[in-house]
Design an enzyme around this catalytic site. Structure first.
Site, mmCIF file in Angstrom:
data_model
loop_
_atom_site.group_PDB
_atom_site.id
_atom_site.type_symbol
_atom_site.label_atom_id
_atom_site.label_comp_id
_atom_site.label_asym_id
_atom_site.label_seq_id
_atom_site.Cartn_x
_atom_site.Cartn_y
_atom_site.Cartn_z
ATOM 1 N N GLY A 1 -0.341 5.000 -1.120
ATOM 2 C CA GLY A 1 -1.376 5.723 -0.375
ATOM 3 C C GLY A 1 -0.812 6.913 0.384
ATOM 4 N N GLN A 2 -1.715 7.580 1.107
ATOM 5 C CA GLN A 2 -1.360 8.800 1.831
ATOM 6 C C GLN A 2 -0.269 8.520 2.871
ATOM 7 O OE1 GLN A 2 -4.360 10.148 4.502
ATOM 8 N NE2 GLN A 2 -3.866 12.318 4.256
ATOM 9 N N LEU A 3 -0.470 7.487 3.685
ATOM 10 C CA LEU A 3 0.536 7.116 4.688
ATOM 11 C C LEU A 3 1.710 6.395 4.029
ATOM 12 C CD1 LEU A 3 1.504 6.705 7.646
ATOM 13 C CD2 LEU A 3 -0.032 4.713 7.778
ATOM 14 N N TYR B 1 -15.614 -0.573 7.767
ATOM 15 C CA TYR B 1 -14.183 -0.287 7.986
ATOM 16 C C TYR B 1 -13.821 -0.557 9.450
ATOM 17 C CZ TYR B 1 -10.051 2.817 8.443
ATOM 18 O OH TYR B 1 -8.820 3.356 8.700
ATOM 19 N N GLY C 1 0.838 -1.206 0.000
ATOM 20 C CA GLY C 1 0.000 0.000 0.000
ATOM 21 C C GLY C 1 0.866 1.246 0.000
ATOM 22 N N ASP D 1 2.208 -1.868 -4.457
ATOM 23 C CA ASP D 1 0.814 -1.414 -4.480
ATOM 24 C C ASP D 1 0.145 -2.022 -5.706
ATOM 25 O OD1 ASP D 1 -1.613 0.135 -4.116
ATOM 26 O OD2 ASP D 1 -0.398 1.520 -2.938
#
Ligand code: AKB
Length: 323
Positions: free
Chosen positions: A15-17, A146, A12, A38
């Protein structure tokens, strides 16, 4: 500090993080020791500075192949569907968030992976959780898929640690705020958009009501927390589900008035949508005393210092000659 002998896989990484964590891990461990992965090739720099692999974490065969090819010793498994997107695709959210994690935990159990980092979230709490200074151990009745999937993930992490000795470490992140990457389908994402829009257009239409308080954290603190937790002595880790970590709590009205100190013409309007109900089921502030005690968690940024830093950087991005 990294030892230089770790071989790290970030799942991942676009992504943002993932983007900023990959950059930080590469700075500390050397680019060639950090494999970013990713679903798609990245469009930004982090992926170009070191190895990148296309990986769907639900493909356990490919995951196993990468772990042995690169002799991976640590995994940062960040891939997930967040709260707002998860409500639109609940089955996919469950599949990715739970079965993706299980693939990682199984691979760690079977192979040479020594440590796993996995982000949980404040979404594991629900409407019957105490909303102020939410304790580490408390009522957890999440209402979003979530939150439900991350709570299940927390139990799986603790189970794999207790039953199989997998050294898995997790954090219950609040809303993460950065200016480098666009947010990815969360309820707290307004706090990212608001800064972008303040600089780009001078106004923002918020999908949460003005007095909706939520716990938030600036990205440098979020990255630091992950690195610090992973560096901590295993004997000090008393929580194997995921640690509460807090930093800042604010409402849209408060962040807007902080922005106005720098951009006095900034205007905000409010038009709550389905995300309001999600936000109303989450804590407003977090008791992170266990993380502080166990591994020395201490955030650096408050709302004024974060706002100043973000706006300075966004203005510089927009017009390098101005700042
Ligand atoms: C979301 O809003 O879904 C995430 C989170 C709080 O985990 N940012």
């Amino acid at each position: 500090m990294g030892t230089g002998t770790e071989k790290i896989l970030v799942i991942g990484a676009n992504g943002q993080l993932g983007t900023e964590l990959t950059e930080a891990l590469r700075r500390t461990n050397g680019s060639h020791n950090v494999v970013a992965s990713d679903l798609q090739l990245p469009t930004h720099a982090a992926g170009e500075e070191g190895p990148f692999e296309v990986l769907n974490v639900l493909d356990s065969g490919k995951l196993g192949e990468l772990l042995s090819r690169y002799k991976i010793t640590q995994i940062y498994h960040l891939a997930a569907l967040l709260s707002a997107t998860g409500e639109k695709k609940p089955k996919l959210a469950w599949d990715l968030n739970v079965n993706g994690l299980l693939n990682v935990l199984d691979a760690a159990r079977e192979g040479g992976v020594r440590k796993v980092f996995w982000p949980s979230t404040i979404a594991v709490f629900g409407p019957n959780t105490p909303r102020q200074h939410t304790p580490q151990h408390t009522i957890m009745d999440p209402t979003t898929i979530y939150g439900i999937s991350k709570l299940a993930g927390e139990r799986w992490c603790e189970y794999y640690f207790t039953k199989y000795g997998v050294d898995v470490r997790g954090l219950r992140y609040p809303g993460l705020i950065s200016y480098k990457q666009p947010p990815g389908g969360g309820t707290t994402d307004y706090a990212v958009d608001i800064y972008q829009q303040a600089v780009e257009t001078g106004s923002y239409q918020c999908y949460l009501s003005e007095n909706t308080y939520l716990p938030m954290m600036y990205m440098p603190d979020a990255v630091q927390a992950a690195l610090q937790l992973m560096e901590a002595d295993a004997g000090k880790i008393t929580i194997r589900s995921s640690y509460n970590i807090g930093a800042i709590s604010f409402s849209p009205e408060e962040v807007a008035s902080e922005i106005k100190k720098h951009l006095p013409e900034f205007r905000i309007g409010y038009q709550p949508d389905f995300r309001q109900q999600i936000a109303d089921s989450w804590p407003q502030s977090i008791d992170d005393s266990v993380a502080r005690r166990d591994w020395g968690w201490q955030p650096q940024y408050d709302l004024p210092s974060m706002t100043k830093d973000i706006l300075t950087n966004l203005k510089r991005k927009k017009n390098p000659a101005l700042v």
